[in-house]
Design an enzyme around this catalytic site. Structure first.
Site, PDB file in Angstrom:
ATOM      1  N   ARG A   1       9.179  -0.098  16.374  1.00 31.62           N
ATOM      2  CA  ARG A   1       8.366  -1.072  15.621  1.00 31.62           C
ATOM      3  C   ARG A   1       9.166  -1.758  14.513  1.00 31.62           C
ATOM      4  O   ARG A   1       9.891  -1.128  13.772  1.00 31.62           O
ATOM      5  CB  ARG A   1       7.174  -0.333  15.000  1.00 31.62           C
ATOM      6  CG  ARG A   1       6.452  -1.113  13.912  1.00 31.62           C
ATOM      7  CD  ARG A   1       5.086  -0.581  13.627  1.00 31.62           C
ATOM      8  NE  ARG A   1       5.017   0.773  13.113  1.00 31.62           N
ATOM      9  CZ  ARG A   1       3.882   1.451  12.968  1.00 31.62           C
ATOM     10  NH1 ARG A   1       2.726   0.914  13.324  1.00 31.62           N
ATOM     11  NH2 ARG A   1       3.911   2.668  12.481  1.00 31.62           N
TER      12      ARG A   1
ATOM     13  N   ARG B   1       2.907  13.067  11.244  1.00 28.17           N
ATOM     14  CA  ARG B   1       1.829  12.071  11.216  1.00 28.17           C
ATOM     15  C   ARG B   1       0.809  12.342  12.323  1.00 28.17           C
ATOM     16  O   ARG B   1      -0.379  12.148  12.118  1.00 28.17           O
ATOM     17  CB  ARG B   1       2.443  10.674  11.341  1.00 28.17           C
ATOM     18  CG  ARG B   1       3.160  10.287  10.047  1.00 28.17           C
ATOM     19  CD  ARG B   1       4.167   9.179  10.228  1.00 28.17           C
ATOM     20  NE  ARG B   1       3.549   7.906  10.509  1.00 28.17           N
ATOM     21  CZ  ARG B   1       4.238   6.822  10.875  1.00 28.17           C
ATOM     22  NH1 ARG B   1       5.552   6.887  11.000  1.00 28.17           N
ATOM     23  NH2 ARG B   1       3.623   5.696  11.081  1.00 28.17           N
TER      24      ARG B   1
ATOM     25  N   LYS C   1      -3.230  -0.433  16.334  1.00 27.26           N
ATOM     26  CA  LYS C   1      -4.314  -0.888  15.453  1.00 27.26           C
ATOM     27  C   LYS C   1      -3.930  -2.176  14.729  1.00 27.26           C
ATOM     28  O   LYS C   1      -4.680  -3.143  14.715  1.00 27.26           O
ATOM     29  CB  LYS C   1      -4.665   0.196  14.412  1.00 27.26           C
ATOM     30  CG  LYS C   1      -5.087   1.526  15.023  1.00 27.26           C
ATOM     31  CD  LYS C   1      -5.402   2.571  13.964  1.00 27.26           C
ATOM     32  CE  LYS C   1      -4.223   2.988  13.099  1.00 27.26           C
ATOM     33  NZ  LYS C   1      -3.134   3.682  13.828  1.00 27.26           N
TER      34      LYS C   1
ATOM     35  N   ARG D   1      11.961  -2.643   8.828  1.00 24.51           N
ATOM     36  CA  ARG D   1      11.381  -1.437   9.442  1.00 24.51           C
ATOM     37  C   ARG D   1      10.836  -0.555   8.337  1.00 24.51           C
ATOM     38  O   ARG D   1      11.379  -0.540   7.233  1.00 24.51           O
ATOM     39  CB  ARG D   1      12.446  -0.669  10.238  1.00 24.51           C
ATOM     40  CG  ARG D   1      12.860  -1.410  11.507  1.00 24.51           C
ATOM     41  CD  ARG D   1      13.968  -0.686  12.262  1.00 24.51           C
ATOM     42  NE  ARG D   1      14.515  -1.592  13.272  1.00 24.51           N
ATOM     43  CZ  ARG D   1      14.141  -1.609  14.560  1.00 24.51           C
ATOM     44  NH1 ARG D   1      13.251  -0.745  15.005  1.00 24.51           N
ATOM     45  NH2 ARG D   1      14.662  -2.483  15.399  1.00 24.51           N
TER      46      ARG D   1
ATOM     47  N   ARG E   1      -9.735   7.686   7.143  1.00 19.74           N
ATOM     48  CA  ARG E   1      -8.809   8.553   7.850  1.00 19.74           C
ATOM     49  C   ARG E   1      -9.159  10.027   7.691  1.00 19.74           C
ATOM     50  O   ARG E   1      -8.451  10.876   8.234  1.00 19.74           O
ATOM     51  CB  ARG E   1      -7.412   8.341   7.285  1.00 19.74           C
ATOM     52  CG  ARG E   1      -6.342   8.269   8.373  1.00 19.74           C
ATOM     53  CD  ARG E   1      -5.235   7.527   7.807  1.00 19.74           C
ATOM     54  NE  ARG E   1      -3.952   7.541   8.332  1.00 19.74           N
ATOM     55  CZ  ARG E   1      -3.272   6.415   8.539  1.00 19.74           C
ATOM     56  NH1 ARG E   1      -3.826   5.251   8.386  1.00 19.74           N
ATOM     57  NH2 ARG E   1      -2.030   6.469   8.901  1.00 19.74           N
TER      58      ARG E   1
HETATM   59  P1  ADP Z   1       0.235   3.773  11.077  1.00 19.11           P
HETATM   60  O1  ADP Z   1       0.269   2.268  11.250  1.00 19.11           O
HETATM   61  O2  ADP Z   1       1.467   4.420  11.613  1.00 19.11           O
HETATM   62  O3  ADP Z   1      -1.047   4.378  11.589  1.00 19.11           O
HETATM   63  P2  ADP Z   1      -0.339   3.306   8.258  1.00 19.11           P
HETATM   64  O4  ADP Z   1       0.427   2.091   7.914  1.00 19.11           O
HETATM   65  O5  ADP Z   1      -1.818   3.141   8.517  1.00 19.11           O
HETATM   66  O6  ADP Z   1       0.336   4.040   9.524  1.00 19.11           O
HETATM   67  O7  ADP Z   1      -0.172   4.411   7.140  1.00 19.11           O
HETATM   68  C1  ADP Z   1       1.103   4.783   6.651  1.00 19.11           C
HETATM   69  C2  ADP Z   1       0.946   5.926   5.663  1.00 19.11           C
HETATM   70  O8  ADP Z   1       0.116   5.506   4.560  1.00 19.11           O
HETATM   71  C3  ADP Z   1       0.239   7.160   6.208  1.00 19.11           C
HETATM   72  O9  ADP Z   1       1.146   8.026   6.871  1.00 19.11           O
HETATM   73  C4  ADP Z   1      -0.344   7.769   4.939  1.00 19.11           C
HETATM   74  O10 ADP Z   1       0.656   8.444   4.175  1.00 19.11           O
HETATM   75  C5  ADP Z   1      -0.747   6.557   4.130  1.00 19.11           C
HETATM   76  N1  ADP Z   1      -2.140   6.137   4.398  1.00 19.11           N
HETATM   77  C6  ADP Z   1      -2.552   4.972   4.978  1.00 19.11           C
HETATM   78  N2  ADP Z   1      -3.883   4.911   5.069  1.00 19.11           N
HETATM   79  C7  ADP Z   1      -4.348   6.079   4.522  1.00 19.11           C
HETATM   80  C8  ADP Z   1      -5.657   6.633   4.317  1.00 19.11           C
HETATM   81  N3  ADP Z   1      -6.770   5.975   4.696  1.00 19.11           N
HETATM   82  N4  ADP Z   1      -5.743   7.855   3.731  1.00 19.11           N
HETATM   83  C9  ADP Z   1      -4.649   8.529   3.356  1.00 19.11           C
HETATM   84  N5  ADP Z   1      -3.397   8.067   3.512  1.00 19.11           N
HETATM   85  C10 ADP Z   1      -3.240   6.859   4.091  1.00 19.11           C
HETATM   86  P1  ADP Z   2      -0.603   1.117  14.529  1.00 16.02           P
HETATM   87  O1  ADP Z   2      -1.041   0.033  13.564  1.00 16.02           O
HETATM   88  O2  ADP Z   2      -1.752   1.714  15.279  1.00 16.02           O
HETATM   89  O3  ADP Z   2       0.256   2.151  13.891  1.00 16.02           O
HETATM   90  P2  ADP Z   2       1.041  -1.027  15.716  1.00 16.02           P
HETATM   91  O4  ADP Z   2       0.014  -2.084  15.996  1.00 16.02           O
HETATM   92  O5  ADP Z   2       1.927  -1.221  14.560  1.00 16.02           O
HETATM   93  O6  ADP Z   2       0.311   0.412  15.663  1.00 16.02           O
HETATM   94  O7  ADP Z   2       1.900  -0.837  17.056  1.00 16.02           O
HETATM   95  C1  ADP Z   2       3.037   0.021  17.082  1.00 16.02           C
HETATM   96  C2  ADP Z   2       4.154  -0.618  17.877  1.00 16.02           C
HETATM   97  O8  ADP Z   2       3.806  -0.628  19.278  1.00 16.02           O
HETATM   98  C3  ADP Z   2       4.442  -2.077  17.516  1.00 16.02           C
HETATM   99  O9  ADP Z   2       5.835  -2.281  17.542  1.00 16.02           O
HETATM  100  C4  ADP Z   2       3.724  -2.885  18.591  1.00 16.02           C
HETATM  101  O10 ADP Z   2       4.431  -4.099  18.883  1.00 16.02           O
HETATM  102  C5  ADP Z   2       3.749  -1.953  19.804  1.00 16.02           C
HETATM  103  N1  ADP Z   2       2.495  -2.018  20.577  1.00 16.02           N
HETATM  104  C6  ADP Z   2       1.223  -2.226  20.126  1.00 16.02           C
HETATM  105  N2  ADP Z   2       0.319  -2.209  21.129  1.00 16.02           N
HETATM  106  C7  ADP Z   2       1.033  -1.981  22.275  1.00 16.02           C
HETATM  107  C8  ADP Z   2       0.657  -1.864  23.677  1.00 16.02           C
HETATM  108  N3  ADP Z   2      -0.628  -1.958  24.093  1.00 16.02           N
HETATM  109  N4  ADP Z   2       1.658  -1.647  24.561  1.00 16.02           N
HETATM  110  C9  ADP Z   2       2.956  -1.541  24.157  1.00 16.02           C
HETATM  111  N5  ADP Z   2       3.374  -1.645  22.867  1.00 16.02           N
HETATM  112  C10 ADP Z   2       2.427  -1.859  21.920  1.00 16.02           C
END
Ligand code: ADP
Ligand code: ADP
Ligand code: ZN
Length: 216
Positions: free
Chosen positions: A127, A172, A13, A160, A88
């Site tokens: 990541r 998660r 995303k 990280r 979410r």
């Molecule tokens: P990811 O990129 O792995 O999907 P996020 O960066 O979006 O994770 O979120 C990291 C953490 O922040 C989540 O595990 C949760 O604890 C909190 N968080 C983020 N967005 C929301 C939301 N819309 N509602 C509740 N908690 C959230």
């Molecule tokens: P989210 O915001 O949904 O949690 P991220 O955009 O942070 O996910 O992506 C998670 C990790 O996977 C990052 O390190 C990113 O570089 C890698 N990644 C994202 N999209 C792809 C893809 N289509 N194929 C392989 N690796 C990906």
């Protein structure tokens, strides 16, 4: 254009949101980033959110809804925005509808990035981001052209997330299936849902999203 990016943690995303920002000039509103900023700044919200986030659970709806509502009122959101990681829960989705309706706005489309669970742990564990400009990388899938140097800003320090470890991935993912995946049906019923295959490589996913956005 007002978009929602939906998908499990690690689906891509944030990666795709960055590309839409560059192409369309609308801001990415990542609740995860906003909450991490609040934690780093040591605000009241940050203090409440830290332990919850470290464990991989969801922060309370009230907190997150308030943060997003305030953010949407800022000038840079007037032409649209990308919601990344929000809503979410169904409560957040309903609050978003009401919040936008009160401002005379609505959601243009919801893009669901579909990825097999099996690859998520590797995506999350690999990541990292540039500490200077926030550009995202991956140990295997997306390395900078020169090792240890950010492609975008030349920065040499990277970070990280504390929650990006294999132990929290299960929690998660459970939170995703229990609380967030019902939104797929919610937006499908409204005719807003567009799915893309997130198993493809990053450029291919961007192209598929681009094809959807060009029809809006
Ligand atoms: P990811 O990129 O792995 O999907 P996020 O960066 O979006 O994770 O979120 C990291 C953490 O922040 C989540 O595990 C949760 O604890 C909190 N968080 C983020 N967005 C929301 C939301 N819309 N509602 C509740 N908690 C959230
Ligand atoms: P989210 O915001 O949904 O949690 P991220 O955009 O942070 O996910 O992506 C998670 C990790 O996977 C990052 O390190 C990113 O570089 C890698 N990644 C994202 N999209 C792809 C893809 N289509 N194929 C392989 N690796 C990906
Ligand atoms: Zn950088």
């Amino acid at each position: 254009m007002r978009l929602i990016l939906l998908g499990p943690p690690g689906a891509g995303k944030g990666t795709q949101a960055h590309r839409i920002v560059e192409k369309y000039g609308i801001p990415q509103l990542s609740t995860g980033d906003m909450l991490r900023a609040a934690v780093a700044a040591g605000t009241e919200v940050g203090k409440k959110a830290k332990a919850v986030m470290d464990a991989g659970n969801l922060v309370s709806d009230d907190i997150v809804i308030a943060i997003v509502s305030e953010r949407i009122d800022q000038d840079d959101c007037s032409k649209g925005f990308i919601l990344d990681g929000f809503p979410r829960t169904l409560v957040q989705a309903d609050a978003t509808e009401k919040m936008l309706a009160a401002k005379g706005l609505d959601i243009s489309a919801v893009i669901e990035i579909r990825v097999d669970d099996a690859v998520l742990a590797d995506r999350i564990a690999g990541r990292y981001t540039c500490a200077t400009c926030g550009t995202g990388y991956h140990d295997e899938n997306l390395k900078p052209a020169v090792e240890g140097v950010c492609d975008k800003c030349g920065g040499t320090t990277f970070k990280r997330r504390p929650d990006d470890n294999r132990e929290t991935v299960r929690t998660r993912l459970q939170a995703y299936y229990k609380e967030t995946s019902p939104l797929i049906g919610y937006y499908y019923a409204k005719g807003k849902l567009k799915g893309v295959d997130g198993m493809k490589d990053i450029d291919a996913v961007s192209a598929d999203i681009e094809a959807i956005l060009s029809t809006l």
